[in-house]
Design a protein around this motif. Sequence first.
Motif, mmCIF file in Angstrom:
data_model
loop_
_atom_site.group_PDB
_atom_site.id
_atom_site.type_symbol
_atom_site.label_atom_id
_atom_site.label_comp_id
_atom_site.label_asym_id
_atom_site.label_seq_id
_atom_site.Cartn_x
_atom_site.Cartn_y
_atom_site.Cartn_z
ATOM 1 N N ASP A 97 9.196 -1.877 -0.183
ATOM 2 C CA ASP A 97 8.177 -1.149 0.284
ATOM 3 C C ASP A 97 7.692 -1.246 1.949
ATOM 4 O OD1 ASP A 97 6.804 -1.121 -2.617
ATOM 5 O OD2 ASP A 97 6.266 -2.878 -2.390
ATOM 6 N N LEU A 98 7.453 0.516 2.013
ATOM 7 C CA LEU A 98 6.621 1.190 3.227
ATOM 8 C C LEU A 98 5.306 1.025 3.827
ATOM 9 C CD1 LEU A 98 10.652 3.074 3.968
ATOM 10 C CD2 LEU A 98 9.488 0.666 4.632
ATOM 11 N N VAL A 99 4.818 -0.325 4.555
ATOM 12 C CA VAL A 99 3.563 0.379 4.565
ATOM 13 C C VAL A 99 3.074 0.660 6.013
ATOM 14 C CG1 VAL A 99 1.328 -0.679 4.828
ATOM 15 C CG2 VAL A 99 2.721 -1.718 2.863
ATOM 16 N N ALA A 100 3.048 2.558 5.667
ATOM 17 C CA ALA A 100 3.066 2.953 6.766
ATOM 18 C C ALA A 100 0.906 2.929 7.696
ATOM 19 C CB ALA A 100 2.768 4.727 7.127
ATOM 20 N N HIS A 101 0.796 2.301 8.665
ATOM 21 C CA HIS A 101 -0.251 1.960 9.330
ATOM 22 C C HIS A 101 -1.594 3.422 9.598
ATOM 23 C CE1 HIS A 101 -0.714 -2.499 8.278
ATOM 24 N NE2 HIS A 101 0.061 -2.807 8.900
ATOM 25 N N THR A 299 13.825 2.480 -0.924
ATOM 26 C CA THR A 299 12.753 2.753 -0.243
ATOM 27 C C THR A 299 12.382 3.739 -1.288
ATOM 28 O OG1 THR A 299 12.796 4.361 0.768
ATOM 29 C CG2 THR A 299 12.781 2.498 1.998
ATOM 30 N N ARG A 300 12.473 4.788 -1.700
ATOM 31 C CA ARG A 300 12.248 5.890 -2.088
ATOM 32 C C ARG A 300 11.377 7.175 -1.700
ATOM 33 N NH1 ARG A 300 10.764 1.425 -5.035
ATOM 34 N NH2 ARG A 300 7.998 1.817 -4.689
ATOM 35 N N VAL A 301 11.144 7.078 -0.853
ATOM 36 C CA VAL A 301 10.983 7.192 0.026
ATOM 37 C C VAL A 301 11.492 8.538 0.203
ATOM 38 C CG1 VAL A 301 10.360 8.122 2.951
ATOM 39 C CG2 VAL A 301 10.332 5.738 2.203
ATOM 40 N N ASP A 302 10.646 9.966 0.394
ATOM 41 C CA ASP A 302 11.084 11.430 0.350
ATOM 42 C C ASP A 302 12.182 11.762 2.025
ATOM 43 O OD1 ASP A 302 12.713 14.011 0.383
ATOM 44 O OD2 ASP A 302 9.915 14.977 -0.449
ATOM 45 N N ALA A 303 12.745 11.541 2.456
ATOM 46 C CA ALA A 303 13.702 11.681 3.598
ATOM 47 C C ALA A 303 13.480 13.370 3.899
ATOM 48 C CB ALA A 303 14.993 11.004 4.049
#
Length: 398
Positions: A97-101, A299-303
């Motif tokens: 999981d990536l948590v962007a602040h 991460t399942r992030v759309d790079a």
Amino acid sequence: KAAQQRQEGFVSHSGRAAQRRTANIRQRGAATQRHGDFQLFAQRAQRVVRQRPVGHRGSPSTFHGTGGQSRHDLALEDHHEEEERRGDRHRRRDGLDLVAHAGGADGLRAGVGVDAEARDIRAAGEAIAPAPRKRIHTFIATSPIHMEKKLRMTPDEVVEAAIKAVKLAREYTDDVEFSAEDALRSDIDFLARIFGEVIKAGATTLNVPDTVGYAVPKVTEAFFRELIAKTPSGDKVIWSAHCHNDLGMAVANSLAAVLGGARQVECTINGLGERAGNAAMEEIVMAVKTRKDVFGVETRVDATQIVPGSKLVSTITGYPVQPNKAVVGANAFAHASGIHQDGVLKARDTYEIMRAEDVGWSNNKIVLGKLSGRNAFKQRLQDLGVQMESESEINNAF
């Protein structure tokens, strides 16, 4: 004559005495004015105090931006992965999981008072009520220097405050994150104790921040492994990393934490954040994606949205991205050396470990200059539609 001189001296002395008396009167007047100003200030202060409860020695709650420096802060984080449910999330070990602040360097500060943390957490709970996925993130410092110098609380008081905050947050959501501020400078046995207690209180994600950017990767990985093993029920929660870049190792420490067992990384686009910044999201995403053989997570992030997102954040904040910044810098996929250019033109993977198009660039760049070779020059002529009849003609033009 002597008597006359004495008389003149007396007159002169009397004149100076009169001047001193006048100066004293002025000083007394100024003092009276200052006293009046102080009384007015005191009256105003008393009115403010009557409107605000008496301060508490320490509070675990903070409206937490990228730095979370105030002890009276409460961090809220919103996760948008609709497909992931809490039960699945606690069983997953192959996802990151990536948590962007978001927020300023100090975040949004809440009020101070005996019940400040309770008011803040209730306000947070009400604010996230409409959200399909709710999370409240609360934290308190755990390092000896922070507990003694900043909070002025004993370790037992810190544990009690952490439990209280987590229990209250659980009244609003079953997704509660707890952070131990300055964890990498904290005693690991105390961390295991406080983490074990907040797990019992209902925390589902435990964050281990390198608040001051002090850690190094080798130590970080070992620290996470030992801490997870020592924490009671440590295998039933998601462990998180939050690293600062004071020594330029925020990304390296975050990745080391992943190797040590972390499955959430708190990061920022372009590495924005307090002081020297936080771990750069784009670098973590592409490191995990490029080195699946090492990290074994996704991460399942759309790079492909990384570069557009980076440009948007840069435009909004006014902070330009340095040209040689990894992944999103203007020169990240630019080749100027003749040897490199020749290799890339023959096979891109000779010098490119990821494709520019995969992160949102239109293409890589071959920069013509004093270091360029004939192959790069020839390719540029073809791109421009310039036809040369022979190699000797190309050589002459080169």
